[in-house]
Design an enzyme around this catalytic site. Sequence first.
Site, PDB file in Angstrom:
ATOM      1  N   ASP A  68     -62.741  53.472  26.539  1.00  0.00           N
ATOM      2  CA  ASP A  68     -63.463  53.062  25.316  1.00  0.00           C
ATOM      3  C   ASP A  68     -63.177  51.612  24.932  1.00  0.00           C
ATOM      4  OD1 ASP A  68     -65.102  55.140  24.400  1.00  0.00           O
ATOM      5  OD2 ASP A  68     -63.446  56.195  23.416  1.00  0.00           O
ATOM      6  N   ARG A  93     -56.931  56.134  22.436  1.00  0.00           N
ATOM      7  CA  ARG A  93     -57.238  54.705  22.260  1.00  0.00           C
ATOM      8  C   ARG A  93     -56.040  53.878  21.774  1.00  0.00           C
ATOM      9  NH1 ARG A  93     -62.896  53.030  19.846  1.00  0.00           N
ATOM     10  NH2 ARG A  93     -62.256  51.184  21.027  1.00  0.00           N
ATOM     11  N   ARG A 139     -62.227  58.118  10.438  1.00  0.00           N
ATOM     12  CA  ARG A 139     -61.242  57.361  11.210  1.00  0.00           C
ATOM     13  C   ARG A 139     -60.240  56.635  10.308  1.00  0.00           C
ATOM     14  NH1 ARG A 139     -63.116  56.674  16.612  1.00  0.00           N
ATOM     15  NH2 ARG A 139     -64.213  58.576  17.142  1.00  0.00           N
ATOM     16  N   HIS A 168     -68.041  55.868  11.967  1.00  0.00           N
ATOM     17  CA  HIS A 168     -67.522  54.537  11.614  1.00  0.00           C
ATOM     18  C   HIS A 168     -68.547  53.896  10.673  1.00  0.00           C
ATOM     19  CE1 HIS A 168     -64.951  53.778  15.486  1.00  0.00           C
ATOM     20  NE2 HIS A 168     -64.139  53.915  14.454  1.00  0.00           N
ATOM     21  N   CYS A 262     -70.557  47.835  18.016  1.00  0.00           N
ATOM     22  CA  CYS A 262     -69.282  48.343  18.536  1.00  0.00           C
ATOM     23  C   CYS A 262     -68.715  47.438  19.626  1.00  0.00           C
ATOM     24  CB  CYS A 262     -69.459  49.744  19.116  1.00  0.00           C
ATOM     25  SG  CYS A 262     -70.003  50.970  17.943  1.00  0.00           S
TER      26      CYS A 262
HETATM   27  N1  ARG Z   1     -65.985  56.358  21.806  1.00  0.00           N
HETATM   28  C1  ARG Z   1     -65.548  55.402  20.822  1.00  0.00           C
HETATM   29  C2  ARG Z   1     -64.790  56.124  19.725  1.00  0.00           C
HETATM   30  O1  ARG Z   1     -65.172  57.208  19.368  1.00  0.00           O
HETATM   31  C3  ARG Z   1     -66.723  54.681  20.263  1.00  0.00           C
HETATM   32  C4  ARG Z   1     -66.368  53.598  19.297  1.00  0.00           C
HETATM   33  C5  ARG Z   1     -67.551  52.907  18.733  1.00  0.00           C
HETATM   34  N2  ARG Z   1     -67.197  51.777  18.008  1.00  0.00           N
HETATM   35  C6  ARG Z   1     -67.658  51.431  16.797  1.00  0.00           C
HETATM   36  N3  ARG Z   1     -67.331  50.282  16.318  1.00  0.00           N
HETATM   37  N4  ARG Z   1     -68.375  52.248  16.083  1.00  0.00           N
HETATM   38  O2  ARG Z   1     -63.813  55.633  19.218  1.00  0.00           O
END
Ligand code: ARG
Length: 279
Positions: A68, A93, A139, A168, A262
């Site tokens: 990612d 991550r 998040r 997000h 992203c």
């Molecule tokens: N697969 C990543 C996650 O879920 C995607 C992140 C996307 N980034 C963003 N800025 N919305 O963390």
Amino acid sequence: MRRTATRRHYLMVRPTYFDVEYSINPWMDPKKPTFTEVAVAQWEWLRNLYLELGHRVEQLQPRSGLPDMVFAANGATVVNGQALVARFRHTHRCPESAAYLRWFREHGYRNVRQARWINEGEGDYLLAGPRLLAGSGFRTNTEAHLESQEFFGMPVVGLTLVDPRYYHLDTALTVLDHDTVMYYPKAFSASSRRLLEELYPDAITASDDDAAAFGLNAVSDGRHVVLPQAATGLVGQLRERGFEPIGADLSELLKAGGSVKCCTLELRAGQTEGPRHGR
Ligand code: ARG
């Protein structure tokens, strides 16, 4: 009304090791095949577009085992040369943070540290003129909002996300210029919606279809707005407001729940740059 572009400075990470190996948002299905070379080609297109528009693009080296990492927006928030590096919610991550810490230290940023609270960088923090709009709900922690306010010394406006597809803030809202935004109202709690209506009475609002096409995961330089091309309604609304929408096909990256914004971390050194003519 003619809009003015300003030259931007971005940090991007090539999707050399892109894959969907786990699922941490509803878009990710590890059973679906992914094609890394397609992701790379789509990403190269975006990078070249930024260069053509006159922006500067830095690159941070991707690392294998971090599929990612292409989503550079999540790595940090950078305002006035100060970089608050992310603390990711999911262990998958977490190792990305070290790469960002090193990069900012090596590139002369004057105030660099990792956030104490869970904070997914520009995924959840969007600079809008005098304030930082800050998402929470999936998040970034609300405690992180206060931490960011102290770190940057600017007001943080907390917004609560309620739809897991828009996990997000940058999947539900785009800052178009200092005082113009576009957003998807249903992604927000009722009180956050009221707050947005009060702050931005003239905002562009997205339809269900445009939001689902990831149309709000867009990048604006004040005039050009790069957004997923499938968000056709937003393309028209942006044109009516004098912006120049540019449709992007990042379908491969969408399999991981990411698109234009992203992939793009804005570096704000704090120097003032004069307006620039668009293409
Ligand atoms: N697969 C990543 C996650 O879920 C995607 C992140 C996307 N980034 C963003 N800025 N919305 O963390």
